[in-house]
Motif scaffolding. Structure first.
Motif, PDB file in Angstrom:
ATOM      1  N   SER A   1      27.004  23.173  22.185  1.00  0.00           N
ATOM      2  CA  SER A   1      28.019  22.691  23.107  1.00  0.00           C
ATOM      3  C   SER A   1      28.230  23.760  24.161  1.00  0.00           C
ATOM      4  O   SER A   1      27.992  24.956  23.925  1.00  0.00           O
TER       5      SER A   1
ATOM      6  N   SER B   1      35.822  21.760  31.283  1.00  0.00           N
ATOM      7  CA  SER B   1      35.072  20.610  30.779  1.00  0.00           C
ATOM      8  C   SER B   1      34.150  21.089  29.675  1.00  0.00           C
ATOM      9  O   SER B   1      33.775  22.265  29.613  1.00  0.00           O
ATOM     10  N   SER B   2      33.768  20.159  28.814  1.00  0.00           N
ATOM     11  CA  SER B   2      32.902  20.509  27.697  1.00  0.00           C
ATOM     12  C   SER B   2      32.015  19.328  27.354  1.00  0.00           C
ATOM     13  O   SER B   2      32.400  18.165  27.532  1.00  0.00           O
ATOM     14  N   ILE B   3      30.841  19.655  26.862  1.00  0.00           N
ATOM     15  CA  ILE B   3      29.897  18.615  26.479  1.00  0.00           C
ATOM     16  C   ILE B   3      29.162  19.035  25.220  1.00  0.00           C
ATOM     17  O   ILE B   3      29.026  20.229  24.946  1.00  0.00           O
TER      18      ILE B   3
ATOM     19  N   GLU C   1      31.163  13.920  28.289  1.00  0.00           N
ATOM     20  CA  GLU C   1      31.899  15.085  28.748  1.00  0.00           C
ATOM     21  C   GLU C   1      33.384  14.876  28.565  1.00  0.00           C
ATOM     22  O   GLU C   1      33.935  13.831  28.897  1.00  0.00           O
ATOM     23  N   LYS C   2      34.033  15.913  28.022  1.00  0.00           N
ATOM     24  CA  LYS C   2      35.490  15.918  27.971  1.00  0.00           C
ATOM     25  C   LYS C   2      35.960  16.830  29.097  1.00  0.00           C
ATOM     26  O   LYS C   2      35.380  17.895  29.329  1.00  0.00           O
ATOM     27  N   LYS C   3      37.031  16.415  29.783  1.00  0.00           N
ATOM     28  CA  LYS C   3      37.460  17.160  30.953  1.00  0.00           C
ATOM     29  C   LYS C   3      38.982  17.293  30.948  1.00  0.00           C
ATOM     30  O   LYS C   3      39.699  16.348  30.618  1.00  0.00           O
TER      31      LYS C   3
ATOM     32  N   LEU D   1      35.022  17.399  20.302  1.00  0.00           N
ATOM     33  CA  LEU D   1      33.850  16.620  20.701  1.00  0.00           C
ATOM     34  C   LEU D   1      33.220  16.018  19.460  1.00  0.00           C
ATOM     35  O   LEU D   1      33.002  16.723  18.471  1.00  0.00           O
TER      36      LEU D   1
ATOM     37  N   ASP E   1      25.731  18.455  22.635  1.00  0.00           N
ATOM     38  CA  ASP E   1      24.365  17.956  22.468  1.00  0.00           C
ATOM     39  C   ASP E   1      24.051  17.993  20.976  1.00  0.00           C
ATOM     40  O   ASP E   1      23.733  19.042  20.432  1.00  0.00           O
TER      41      ASP E   1
END
Lengths: 116, 113
Positions: free
Chosen positions: B72, B62-64, B55-57, B49, B66
């Protein structure tokens, strides 16, 4: 595509003995890393090579640990003499090294070292 | 010194549950944040990231990230027993030409049938 290869997979030695680990990175990967992972912890970087030069060895205990990557491909990590606290899994990783800080690192299966 | 803190350190859930794993970080010069899954020996790459809020999926994972709040999360929906593993969060070293990873201690996730 072959992954990162390491040997041996397991090693048991007595304290004060010497030990060496070998790593063959993914073909074409310029950057190679050695990590130490103690049980229950995340991996800790020991040394980073770019081709055959050392980029970062600030966390390598240089009084007993040494590493080399003579031809910019394979690498060896040596411990001499070993201490009980060196018991850990030693992971080798490699990356293309194209854009610093944005490279996926691929890990080998590791060598589990037990020092008695 | 770069720092990564993961929580919880361990988590036991039942198959089919959804889990959220947390990772907070402190770095001098942020470049990226990576998630790995470690089942036996070798950590395997999940996500990288770099941009906040995107968002990565991949399948049920999934991951996000901030970047303002410096954390994260990794979500796993409809968990399966094969998701049992240690999940590691890491940031590349933030100085000069080095980019060795600083890892958190990991979250040990156990999925019960």
């Amino acid at each position: 595509e072959a992954g990162v290869a390491q040997s041996p997979r397991y090693k048991i030695i007595e304290k004060r003995q010497s030990v060496a680990f070998w790593c063959n990175p993914i073909s074409g990967h310029a950057t190679l890393y050695w990590y130490q992972q103690i049980l229950g912890q995340g991996p800790k970087l020991l040394i980073q090579f770019q081709n055959n030069g050392v980029v970062d060895d600030s966390q390598l205990p240089k009084d007993r640990f040494s590493a080399e990557r003579l031809k910019g491909v394979d690498s060896t990590l040596k411990i001499q003499p070993a201490k009980l606290e060196d018991s850990a899994v030693y992971l080798c990783a490699s990356s293309l090294g194209v854009r610093k800080g944005h490279n996926e690192q691929f890990f080998g299966p590791g060598t589990r070292l037990t020092v008695l | 010194e770069d720092k990564v803190v993961q929580s919880p350190l361990s988590l036991v859930v039942h198959e089919g549950d959804t889990v959220t794993l947390n990772c907070s970080y402190e770095v001098t010069n942020f470049r990226s944040l990576l998630w790995y899954k470690q089942e036996k020996k070798a950590p395997t790459f999940l996500f990288m990231l770099t941009s906040s809020g995107i968002e990565k999926k991949s399948g049920r994972l999934s991951s996000i990230l901030d970047k303002k709040e410096l954390f994260s999360i990794l979500n796993i929906t409809a968990t399966q027993t094969g998701d049992s593993a240690v999940y590691l969060c890491a940031v590349p070293y933030s100085g000069g030409g080095a980019d060795g990873l600083t890892f958190g201690k990991g979250t040990h996730l156990i999925i019960q049938p």
